[in-house]
Write a protein that holds these residues in place. Structure first.
Motif, PDB file in Angstrom:
ATOM      1  N   LEU A 156      50.554  12.184  92.306  1.00 53.88           N
ATOM      2  CA  LEU A 156      49.263  12.765  91.947  1.00 53.88           C
ATOM      3  C   LEU A 156      49.440  14.219  91.523  1.00 53.88           C
ATOM      4  N   ASP A 157      48.584  14.668  90.616  1.00 47.45           N
ATOM      5  CA  ASP A 157      48.540  16.071  90.213  1.00 47.45           C
ATOM      6  C   ASP A 157      47.120  16.584  90.415  1.00 47.45           C
ATOM      7  N   PHE A 158      47.009  17.793  90.930  1.00 45.95           N
ATOM      8  CA  PHE A 158      45.717  18.433  91.146  1.00 45.95           C
ATOM      9  C   PHE A 158      45.754  19.789  90.471  1.00 45.95           C
ATOM     10  N   GLY A 159      44.677  20.126  89.769  1.00 43.76           N
ATOM     11  CA  GLY A 159      44.590  21.429  89.114  1.00 43.76           C
ATOM     12  C   GLY A 159      43.479  22.261  89.706  1.00 43.76           C
ATOM     13  N   ASN A 160      43.409  23.472  89.255  1.00 46.73           N
ATOM     14  CA  ASN A 160      42.428  24.434  89.726  1.00 46.73           C
ATOM     15  C   ASN A 160      41.019  23.975  89.370  1.00 46.73           C
ATOM     16  N   ALA A 161      40.140  23.897  90.360  1.00 40.67           N
ATOM     17  CA  ALA A 161      38.753  23.495  90.102  1.00 40.67           C
ATOM     18  C   ALA A 161      37.932  24.661  89.568  1.00 40.67           C
TER      19      ALA A 161
ATOM     20  N   SER B  82      47.447  24.904  92.466  1.00 42.52           N
ATOM     21  CA  SER B  82      47.790  23.564  91.987  1.00 42.52           C
ATOM     22  C   SER B  82      48.573  22.819  93.060  1.00 42.52           C
ATOM     23  N   LEU B  83      48.412  21.508  93.051  1.00 40.35           N
ATOM     24  CA  LEU B  83      49.102  20.623  93.987  1.00 40.35           C
ATOM     25  C   LEU B  83      49.778  19.522  93.194  1.00 40.35           C
ATOM     26  N   LYS B  84      50.925  19.108  93.676  1.00 41.49           N
ATOM     27  CA  LYS B  84      51.623  17.967  93.092  1.00 41.49           C
ATOM     28  C   LYS B  84      52.150  17.134  94.249  1.00 41.49           C
TER      29      LYS B  84
ATOM     30  N   ARG C  56      55.729  13.755  99.127  1.00 42.36           N
ATOM     31  CA  ARG C  56      56.143  15.161  99.232  1.00 42.36           C
ATOM     32  C   ARG C  56      55.143  15.955  98.401  1.00 42.36           C
ATOM     33  N   VAL C  57      54.404  16.853  99.051  1.00 49.59           N
ATOM     34  CA  VAL C  57      53.372  17.627  98.393  1.00 49.59           C
ATOM     35  C   VAL C  57      53.864  19.056  98.177  1.00 49.59           C
ATOM     36  N   THR C  58      53.666  19.556  96.971  1.00 45.28           N
ATOM     37  CA  THR C  58      54.017  20.938  96.630  1.00 45.28           C
ATOM     38  C   THR C  58      52.738  21.656  96.232  1.00 45.28           C
ATOM     39  N   LEU C  59      52.492  22.772  96.877  1.00 43.58           N
ATOM     40  CA  LEU C  59      51.317  23.619  96.596  1.00 43.58           C
ATOM     41  C   LEU C  59      51.813  24.925  95.992  1.00 43.58           C
ATOM     42  N   GLU C  60      51.214  25.331  94.890  1.00 43.73           N
ATOM     43  CA  GLU C  60      51.501  26.639  94.300  1.00 43.73           C
ATOM     44  C   GLU C  60      50.201  27.403  94.195  1.00 43.73           C
ATOM     45  N   ALA C  61      50.194  28.639  94.674  1.00 46.39           N
ATOM     46  CA  ALA C  61      49.012  29.489  94.626  1.00 46.39           C
ATOM     47  C   ALA C  61      49.436  30.881  94.210  1.00 46.39           C
ATOM     48  N   SER C  62      48.707  31.452  93.251  1.00 47.89           N
ATOM     49  CA  SER C  62      49.039  32.817  92.827  1.00 47.89           C
ATOM     50  C   SER C  62      47.790  33.532  92.328  1.00 47.89           C
ATOM     51  N   ASP C  63      47.897  34.826  92.266  1.00 47.94           N
ATOM     52  CA  ASP C  63      46.798  35.609  91.712  1.00 47.94           C
ATOM     53  C   ASP C  63      47.176  36.201  90.351  1.00 47.94           C
ATOM     54  N   ALA C  64      48.246  35.688  89.770  1.00 43.80           N
ATOM     55  CA  ALA C  64      48.684  36.191  88.461  1.00 43.80           C
ATOM     56  C   ALA C  64      47.907  35.550  87.344  1.00 43.80           C
TER      57      ALA C  64
END
Length: 145
Positions: A104-109, A125-127, A137-145
């Motif tokens: 699954l892929d999740f993007g910014n709402a 974002s989540l993958k 295996r879930v990968t979360l990426e969060a940034s303010d860039a």
């Protein structure tokens, strides 16, 4: 004699004040390996506007931000059943953007010009990648860039 001693002490203090920042910068650069550092997972989840989902295990969080921006990466494993629902419940700022046989892929709402709540990431974002043992295996990426 006293004037000379005062001059020597003043000169030594001025030299130390001028040299110390350069010595510290040299030490810091010499000891920096360039790899992301460990981060507190509760801080990472709060920055992403969510929380670690129930039944998540093996959580690892790293700080991969730069000197001008904040950025985090979190990885964890969780059971595959009801994965999409549990991830969207834990991270209300993402929406499902892809559902394949691999994961699954999740993007910014939030829209591209929306302002995130104070102190939170502008991009989340989540993958989730399925494993053969009924987990993902879930990968979360969060940034303010």
């Amino acid at each position: 004699m006293r004037a000379r001693l005062t001059w020597l002490i003043g000169s030594a203090a001025a030299a130390a004040a001028l040299v110390s920042p350069f010595a510290y910068a040299g030490w810091a650069l010499g000891n920096w390996d360039g790899s992301p550092g460990a981060a507190d997972c509760s801080e990472v989840m709060a920055f992403a506007g969510g929380e670690l989902p129930a039944r998540a295990t093996e959580a690892r969080c790293t700080d991969n931000g730069g000197w001008q921006d904040r950025g985090y990466l979190a990885e964890f494993r969780m059971p595959r059943e009801e994965l999409a629902q549990r991830l969207t419940a834990a991270f209300p700022r993402v929406r499902l953007t892809g559902d394949t046989a691999r994961g699954l892929d999740f993007g910014n709402a939030l829209g591209p010009h929306a302002t995130p709540p104070g102190g939170q990431a502008s991009t989340v974002s989540l993958k989730a990648v399925y494993d053969g043992d009924g987990t993902a295996r879930v990968t979360l990426e969060a940034s303010d860039a």
